[in-house]
Design an enzyme around this catalytic site. Structure first.
Site, PDB file in Angstrom:
ATOM      1  N   HIS A   1     -17.046   9.450  33.133  1.00  0.00           N
ATOM      2  CA  HIS A   1     -17.681  10.609  32.511  1.00  0.00           C
ATOM      3  C   HIS A   1     -17.286  10.713  31.039  1.00  0.00           C
ATOM      4  O   HIS A   1     -18.010  11.300  30.244  1.00  0.00           O
ATOM      5  CB  HIS A   1     -17.273  11.891  33.248  1.00  0.00           C
ATOM      6  CG  HIS A   1     -17.893  12.021  34.598  1.00  0.00           C
ATOM      7  ND1 HIS A   1     -18.621  13.121  34.984  1.00  0.00           N
ATOM      8  CD2 HIS A   1     -17.903  11.195  35.669  1.00  0.00           C
ATOM      9  CE1 HIS A   1     -19.049  12.966  36.227  1.00  0.00           C
ATOM     10  NE2 HIS A   1     -18.611  11.800  36.660  1.00  0.00           N
TER      11      HIS A   1
ATOM     12  N   ASP B   1     -19.306  19.164  31.614  1.00  0.00           N
ATOM     13  CA  ASP B   1     -19.451  18.260  32.740  1.00  0.00           C
ATOM     14  C   ASP B   1     -19.588  19.044  34.042  1.00  0.00           C
ATOM     15  O   ASP B   1     -19.108  20.168  34.173  1.00  0.00           O
ATOM     16  CB  ASP B   1     -18.231  17.341  32.804  1.00  0.00           C
ATOM     17  CG  ASP B   1     -18.429  16.177  33.745  1.00  0.00           C
ATOM     18  OD1 ASP B   1     -18.168  16.356  34.946  1.00  0.00           O
ATOM     19  OD2 ASP B   1     -18.844  15.101  33.290  1.00  0.00           O
TER      20      ASP B   1
END
Length: 377
Positions: free
Chosen positions: A92, A195
């Site tokens: 990520h 996120d």
């Protein structure tokens, strides 16, 4: 961005996409079986590795792109704050950096919010971006490892040594809400991109009158399948782990078995229940957010992009592949952690192999294998 013709050549028609889906589910099942045999149990780590393996093969389509709808909707010169998912894993971290660079390339000032021990993964790329005349920065918040009974210096998911530490890590990330809100109060950005692993960001953003966009590291297809699994629970209607079932109401017939599902969908263990609670909070967070952005492009999965927006009624934009913001190989190499293998040694080894004889599979940034596991795979 690459042309539509290039993207179509890569994405293919329904048959090519169906092959991609078959590869993804097949690899997931294979890796799950291998790990069940090796470890004599089914746990979160095995499920995550299987997911990484299958997702990696499905995501080998990166390199094509399309219009950046989300960035175009933002007024030029706006300041973005991006809470970086690298706190969870490098899988990520790298696309989060690319998202920030993508917005910056459209005239939007971007700032990455991360922790002190993760900041150096971004420094070179941020400095290079600023040298090109764009506006990009880094702000840090201290990671509350000790408050969550984590070892000092544990600031990313790949530093977790056992499944038992997952709830503690989730607790530590939740404690980041207050310091993030202090930054938002001081800087007053126009939007927060956070996120998926930070569900509390949806609660934080409205306090300052700004929208929160959720960043997903996966595809429209994967989230459509997950949502319909949650809604219809077809896995509860089969009698064994190996009995196949179809995921209902999707544009294609997708067949799975229980062994291909995350552990929290199959197990009653405390770890699985903790994981299920985290997944539920992420689901609720997205529903309450302004919308989601995906590292995907429309031609790759048009039926699922449409399904996600029109059937599931989710607001979403496909802005990928975000890696296209890096025009030079050197720029890509500077992202994330330093490679454990020299580039030239790797190419030298590849040159010794026959054409089409090597398959590349990435198991993600949190997978750890010993020699016996690698041999079995």
């Amino acid at each position: 961005m690459a042309s539509l013709k290039q993207a179509q050549a890569l994405g293919g028609g329904p048959l090519a996409q169906a092959c991609n889906f078959a590869v993804m589910t097949g690899v997931n099942a294979g890796i799950s079986r291998v790990f069940k045999r090796i470890r004599r149990k089914e746990d979160v780590q095995s499920s995550m590795v299987a997911a990484f393996g299958s997702g990696a093969l499905f995501s080998l389509v990166s390199g094509m792109g399309g219009p950046n709808l989300a960035a175009n909707a933002v007024t030029s010169g706006v300041f973005f704050a991006l809470v970086q998912g690298g706190i969870f894993q490098c899988g990520h971290m790298i696309p989060t950096l690319d998202v920030a660079k993508l917005f910056t390339s459209r005239g939007v000032k971007s700032t990455i919010i991360t922790t002190p021990l993760n900041a150096h993964y971004f420094t070179k790329s941020v400095d290079r971006t600023n040298q090109l005349g764009f506006q990009m920065g880094i702000l840090t918040v201290d990671f509350p490892a000790a408050a969550a009974d984590l070892p000092e210096g544990c600031e990313s998911f790949d530093q977790i040594t056992s499944d038992d530490m997952i709830p503690n890590f989730a607790e530590a990330t939740a404690l980041l809400q207050d310091p993030l809100e202090r930054i938002l109060d001081e800087v007053r950005p126009d939007c927060l991109v956070a996120d998926m692993f930070f569900p509390w960001a949806t609660e934080a953003a409205p306090k300052f009158g700004i929208p929160r966009l959720v960043f997903h590291g996966t595809s429209f297809f994967a989230l459509c399948a997950l949502e319909n699994m949650r809604l219809y629970k077809p896995h509860t209607k089969v009698s064994s782990d190996d009995e196949p079932f179809f995921v209902p109401d999707l544009p294609h017939q997708i067949k799975l078995t229980k062994m291909q599902l995350p552990e929290h969908e199959r197990s009653e263990s405390e770890t699985a229940k903790d994981f299920a609670r985290i997944a539920a909070s992420m689901e609720e967070s997205e529903l309450l957010s302004y919308g989601a952005i995906f590292n995907s492009f429309y031609v790759l999965e048009p039926e699922y992009a449409d399904y996600y927006r029109d059937v599931l009624k989710r607001r979403a934009w496909h802005i990928g592949p975000v890696s296209l913001c890096n025009r030079e190989i050197e720029y890509k190499a500077q992202r994330g952690k330093e490679a454990s293998i020299d580039q030239h040694e790797c190419l030298k080894w590849l040159d010794l192999k026959k054409p089409n004889s090597v398959i590349y599979i990435c198991f993600g940034s949190v997978a750890k294998f010993d020699a016996s596991q690698l041999y079995e795979i």
